[in-house]
Design an enzyme around this catalytic site. Sequence first.
Site, PDB file in Angstrom:
ATOM      1  N   LYS A  89       2.216 -10.327   8.707  1.00 46.69           N
ATOM      2  CA  LYS A  89       2.356  -8.995   9.024  1.00 46.69           C
ATOM      3  C   LYS A  89       1.293  -8.382   9.572  1.00 46.69           C
ATOM      4  CE  LYS A  89       2.753  -4.231   6.974  1.00 46.69           C
ATOM      5  NZ  LYS A  89       2.782  -3.036   5.676  1.00 46.69           N
ATOM      6  N   TYR A 121     -12.558  -4.951   0.350  1.00 43.44           N
ATOM      7  CA  TYR A 121     -13.886  -4.542  -0.164  1.00 43.44           C
ATOM      8  C   TYR A 121     -14.986  -5.678  -0.405  1.00 43.44           C
ATOM      9  CZ  TYR A 121     -17.423  -1.550  -2.488  1.00 43.44           C
ATOM     10  OH  TYR A 121     -18.303  -1.023  -2.932  1.00 43.44           O
ATOM     11  N   THR A 123       0.820  -1.216  -0.113  1.00 39.39           N
ATOM     12  CA  THR A 123       0.030  -0.102  -0.012  1.00 39.39           C
ATOM     13  C   THR A 123       0.690   1.090   0.037  1.00 39.39           C
ATOM     14  OG1 THR A 123      -1.373  -1.275   1.279  1.00 39.39           O
ATOM     15  CG2 THR A 123      -1.972   0.908   1.029  1.00 39.39           C
ATOM     16  N   ILE A 176       7.669  -4.262   9.188  1.00 41.32           N
ATOM     17  CA  ILE A 176       7.520  -3.952   8.095  1.00 41.32           C
ATOM     18  C   ILE A 176       7.276  -2.300   8.146  1.00 41.32           C
ATOM     19  CG2 ILE A 176       6.431  -3.812   5.837  1.00 41.32           C
ATOM     20  CD1 ILE A 176       6.095  -6.928   6.046  1.00 41.32           C
ATOM     21  N   ARG A 222      -7.791  -1.160   6.912  1.00 43.57           N
ATOM     22  CA  ARG A 222      -7.815  -1.078   5.269  1.00 43.57           C
ATOM     23  C   ARG A 222      -8.636  -1.950   4.710  1.00 43.57           C
ATOM     24  NH1 ARG A 222      -4.503   2.862   2.639  1.00 43.57           N
ATOM     25  NH2 ARG A 222      -3.026   3.827   3.935  1.00 43.57           N
ATOM     26  N   TYR A 274      -1.111 -10.575   5.399  1.00 47.91           N
ATOM     27  CA  TYR A 274      -0.971  -9.181   5.739  1.00 47.91           C
ATOM     28  C   TYR A 274      -2.348  -9.099   6.468  1.00 47.91           C
ATOM     29  CZ  TYR A 274      -0.494  -4.248   5.420  1.00 47.91           C
ATOM     30  OH  TYR A 274      -0.423  -2.628   5.594  1.00 47.91           O
TER      31      TYR A 274
END
Length: 296
Positions: free
Chosen positions: A165, A111, A48, A207, A142, A137
Site C-alpha cells: 500500500k 516513531y 489508521t 485502499i 505518518r 504499508y
Amino acid sequence: MTHTLPFRGSFTALVTPFRDGALDEKAFRDLVDWQIEEGIHGLVPVGTTGESPTVSHDEHKRVVEWTVAQAAGRVPVIAGAGSNNTVEAIDLARHAEKAGADAVLVVTPYYNKPGQEGLYQHYKAINDAIGIPIFLYNIPGRSVIDMSVETMARLYELPNIAGVKDATANLARVSQQRQVMGPGFNQLSGEDGTALAFMSHGGDGCISVASNVAPKLCAQLINACIAGDYKGALELQDRLFPLFQALFVETNPSPTKYALNLLGKIADEARLPMVPVSAKTKEIVQAAMRHAGLIN
C-alpha cells in the site's frame, strides 16, 4: 515464492464506529454490509482510519473477527496488523490469519525509525510467523521512514510478501517498483486523490478512505481504470475530488466519521486525541458530498 494473484479494485479502509466510548458492533456490521452491497471490492479493518492507535488489542481483534464474519467470503479482508513493536505485529498478524483474514496490512514501524535492515528483519519475522499474504504499508508522512525499493525487492523474495500500500504520494514509485519487482508485485494506492494516476502507472487498486462514504462511486472509478476507460474514470474523479480533499481538511478519520453520520450510518464519535470536526470543516464536507451527489 508463493505470492497470490493480485488483490484488485477499491478496498475500504474502514472506520471503527464508537457509541458512548465503546465499539458499536451493530453499526460496524451494518457498515460492512452496505459497503459490499454498494460494490466495494474489499475491506481493510483497523488501519489508521480505523483508529488502530486508540483501540485496545482486544478491541482490534474483535473488529477483525467481525469483519471476516460479516463479509462471509463475499469480498476479501486485508486486516490491519501493524505495530512499531515486531512482537506485537506478529501477534496481530497471527490472530488475523486465525480469524480468517485473506491478508494483512503491516505499516512501517513509526516513531522508533528503524533503518532499512531493521525494516527487512521486522517484515521477515512477520513473514516467518504466518502463512497468508502481507502488504507492506509505506507511508512516510505518518511513520517518518520510507522503505526503499531495494528493501521491497529483498522482501518480495520471501513467500508471503505480496505487495504494497503506497502512500508516498510519489507517482514515480509505482513505475520504479514495477520495474524492479515486476507486474506481479501487487500495488495498491494509499491516497484517493492520486489513485487514478497511480492506476495508469500499473497499479492494481486503492485502499480508500473516501469509499467509506462513497463506496459505489469509488468502486466505479477503479473499475473504469482496470477496464482502461480513463475518460470515464476522469469523470468520476472530477465528481469525487472535492470529497477526497474534504476528508483530509482535518485529520482522518474525523471528517469521514462526520460524513458517515450525515448519511445516518454511524455516530459522530472518535477517541481522543481525535476530536469531532469544526463547523467550518462540516461545511466543506457537506459541500463536497453535495458535489458528489451523496446528499441534497
